[in-house]
Design a protein around this motif. Sequence first.
Motif, short mmCIF file in Angstrom:
data_model
loop_
_atom_site.label_atom_id
_atom_site.label_comp_id
_atom_site.label_asym_id
_atom_site.label_seq_id
_atom_site.Cartn_x
_atom_site.Cartn_y
_atom_site.Cartn_z
N THR A 68 -22.47 -32.99 6.49
CA THR A 68 -23.68 -32.48 6.49
C THR A 68 -23.87 -31.22 7.26
O THR A 68 -22.85 -30.58 7.56
N VAL A 69 -24.79 -30.54 7.08
CA VAL A 69 -25.15 -29.07 7.57
C VAL A 69 -25.08 -29.46 9.03
O VAL A 69 -24.47 -28.40 9.66
N LYS A 70 -25.61 -30.50 9.54
CA LYS A 70 -25.48 -30.52 11.05
C LYS A 70 -24.19 -30.70 11.39
O LYS A 70 -23.79 -30.18 12.39
N GLU A 71 -23.34 -31.53 10.80
CA GLU A 71 -21.87 -31.62 11.14
C GLU A 71 -21.00 -30.42 11.01
O GLU A 71 -20.28 -30.18 11.83
N MET A 72 -21.26 -29.85 9.91
CA MET A 72 -20.80 -28.37 9.98
C MET A 72 -21.12 -27.37 10.90
O MET A 72 -20.28 -26.65 11.52
N ILE A 73 -22.43 -27.40 11.46
CA ILE A 73 -23.00 -26.27 12.54
C ILE A 73 -22.15 -26.93 13.77
O ILE A 73 -21.76 -26.25 14.64
N LEU A 94 -29.04 -21.92 15.23
CA LEU A 94 -28.26 -22.86 14.42
C LEU A 94 -28.78 -24.30 15.05
O LEU A 94 -28.66 -25.17 14.14
N ASN A 95 -28.97 -24.42 16.40
CA ASN A 95 -29.54 -25.59 16.72
C ASN A 95 -30.49 -26.11 16.02
O ASN A 95 -31.11 -27.27 15.77
N VAL A 96 -31.63 -25.39 15.91
CA VAL A 96 -32.96 -25.15 15.26
C VAL A 96 -32.45 -25.75 13.77
O VAL A 96 -33.34 -26.68 13.27
N ILE A 97 -31.79 -25.12 13.11
CA ILE A 97 -31.45 -25.50 11.69
C ILE A 97 -30.71 -26.90 11.66
O ILE A 97 -31.29 -27.79 10.66
N ARG A 98 -29.91 -27.28 12.56
CA ARG A 98 -29.30 -28.70 12.34
C ARG A 98 -30.28 -29.86 12.68
O ARG A 98 -29.91 -30.89 12.36
N GLU A 126 -45.96 -25.70 8.20
CA GLU A 126 -44.94 -26.92 8.42
C GLU A 126 -43.53 -26.51 9.06
O GLU A 126 -43.06 -27.22 10.13
N GLY A 127 -43.14 -25.37 8.90
CA GLY A 127 -41.93 -24.92 9.26
C GLY A 127 -41.91 -24.16 10.42
O GLY A 127 -40.66 -23.56 10.87
N GLY A 128 -42.98 -23.70 10.93
CA GLY A 128 -43.18 -22.77 12.04
C GLY A 128 -43.82 -21.56 11.83
O GLY A 128 -43.97 -20.74 12.82
N ALA A 129 -44.25 -21.46 10.61
CA ALA A 129 -44.99 -19.80 10.34
C ALA A 129 -44.36 -18.67 10.79
O ALA A 129 -44.88 -17.83 11.30
N VAL A 130 -42.74 -18.73 10.62
CA VAL A 130 -42.14 -17.74 10.98
C VAL A 130 -42.33 -16.37 9.99
O VAL A 130 -42.56 -16.73 8.92
N LEU A 131 -41.79 -14.95 10.64
CA LEU A 131 -42.00 -13.98 9.57
C LEU A 131 -40.68 -13.96 8.87
O LEU A 131 -39.73 -14.73 9.02
N PRO A 132 -40.81 -13.55 7.67
CA PRO A 132 -39.81 -13.34 6.65
C PRO A 132 -38.46 -12.88 7.09
O PRO A 132 -37.46 -13.26 7.22
N GLN A 133 -38.67 -11.99 8.36
CA GLN A 133 -37.25 -11.35 9.09
C GLN A 133 -36.62 -12.60 10.05
O GLN A 133 -35.60 -12.63 10.07
N LEU A 139 -31.05 -17.81 7.81
CA LEU A 139 -30.07 -17.48 6.79
C LEU A 139 -28.63 -16.97 6.89
O LEU A 139 -27.80 -17.34 6.66
N ALA A 140 -28.99 -15.80 7.70
CA ALA A 140 -27.84 -14.87 8.31
C ALA A 140 -26.95 -15.81 9.08
O ALA A 140 -25.42 -15.79 9.04
N HIS A 141 -27.31 -16.79 9.96
CA HIS A 141 -26.81 -17.20 10.92
C HIS A 141 -26.17 -18.47 10.46
O HIS A 141 -24.86 -18.84 10.41
N LEU A 142 -26.64 -19.10 9.38
CA LEU A 142 -26.14 -20.26 8.66
C LEU A 142 -25.15 -19.78 7.70
O LEU A 142 -24.11 -20.49 7.53
N GLY A 143 -25.30 -18.54 7.06
CA GLY A 143 -24.21 -18.06 6.25
C GLY A 143 -23.03 -17.81 6.85
O GLY A 143 -21.87 -17.95 6.34
N ALA A 144 -23.04 -17.44 8.27
CA ALA A 144 -21.68 -17.47 9.15
C ALA A 144 -21.05 -18.93 9.06
O ALA A 144 -19.74 -18.67 9.16
N VAL A 145 -21.68 -19.78 9.08
CA VAL A 145 -21.33 -21.09 9.03
C VAL A 145 -20.59 -21.56 7.85
O VAL A 145 -19.59 -21.84 7.52
N LEU A 146 -21.50 -21.41 6.85
CA LEU A 146 -20.82 -21.60 5.21
C LEU A 146 -19.73 -20.94 5.02
O LEU A 146 -19.07 -21.09 4.22
#
Length: 374
Positions: A68-73, A94-98, A126-133, A139-146
Motif C-alpha cells: 500500500t501507499v502507507k507501507e511504501m511511505i 507524507l504522514n497526512v497522505i498515508r 472533504e479533503g481539507g480545502a487546501v490551495l492548489p499549491q 504530489l511532489a513529496h509523494l512523487g519522491a517516494v514513488l
Amino acid sequence: MATIRARKRTDGSISYTAQIRLFRDGAQVYQESQTFARKQAAQAWVRKREVELDQPGAIERANRVGATVKEMIGRYLLEMAKARPLGKTKMGTLNVIRESYLGEVKDQDITCQTLVEYAVWRMSPEGGAVLPQTAGNDLAHLGAVLSIARPAWGYAVDPHAMSDARKVLRKLGYNMRSRERDRRPTLSELNKLMEHFEGILAYRPSSINMLKMVAFALFSTRRQEEITRIKWADLDEEGSRVLVRDMKNPGQKIGNNVWCHLPPEALAIIQTMPRALDEIFPYSAESISASWTRACKFLGIEDLHFHDLRHDGVSRLFEMDWDIPRVASVSGHRDWNSMRRYTHLRGRGDAYENWKWYQKILLAPVKLGARTLK
C-alpha cells in the motif's frame, strides 16, 4: 472462463457483473470481477482482461499482494532517516497522505487517475480545502517516494503516473506551482519580537537565545536547520566564512557542503556564543520554530515565517548594492533563478545600519540549559 450476470438494483435499474475465473489442472488460480451499468461495457472489459491475462506472467502479477501507499511511505521514512532526518514539512505531508484514503491504495493501482482524484479531493472541503499549491506539494513529496519505490524496492509503480497526473491537473486549470513568498519582516515587527524575546530571557535565562538566533538568521541568510548544524569546527574566523553542511538543494541534499561567507554582523554574533559544545547554536530547529510561532501569535504578527528572515537577509544585501556573485557567496545560491525568489527590494541602503537592537543582541548573555549540555 467468463460470465456476465444481470442484477436489478434497488432503484429498478440493471447492472451487469462480469466475472473471470481461470483454472489450471482443475484448480482455480485466479478470479476477478467488475460491475458495469451497460452490458456492452462488461463484454468489452472481459475481452480486454482475457487478452491481458493471457500474457506470460500476467496471472502471477495479478495475484501479487502488493504494498500500500502507507507501507511504501513508511519504508521511505525509515530508509531516509538512516541518511538524514526529513524536514518537518515533508514529514508532516507524507504522514497526512498515508493516513488518508490514498494510503490504502496498492502500488499496482496507483494510476494517473488515482493521483488526479486525490489532488482534487484535497482541494475539496472533504479533503481539507487546501490551495492548489498545497495539493501540488502533496504530489511532489509523494512523487519522491514513488520515484524510488520501483527501482529500489521492486514495487509495481507506474513510472509515468505522477508526471501524467501533473499534466492533467495543469490542463484542468489548476496552478500547482508553489506561490513565491515576498513577505519580509518590518523593522517595527522585529523590534516587537526582540523586546518579547528579551523579556523571555530575563525571566528564563536558560531558554533559547532567540535574540541571537533571529539576528544571525537575518544577517547570515541561513535556514534554521542549517544554523543548528553549524559546529565550531566548521568556522573559519580568519576567512569570515562557515561550512554549511547538507545545504538544501533540489539535486543534492545529503553531502552538499558549501563554504558560505559571513557578513561582519553575523560573524560578530557567532563570536559572542560560548564554546561549550560542538555546535555553535546548540538548539533544536523544531524548538526555534515553535518559539517563533508562539511569539508571532502573541504579538499579533500575521503570516511571518522564520524562513522569511532569509528573504530579508538576501534582499538587504542587494539593497546595499552587493552584486549577484557576492550575495551568492553568503546565501549559497547556485543560480540567479533560485536567488530571485528571495529578492524583494524595498529601497537602497542598509535598513539595519543603526538598528537599536544590534548592540543589545551582541551583549545578551547566553546560558545553555541542561538539555543542551552533554
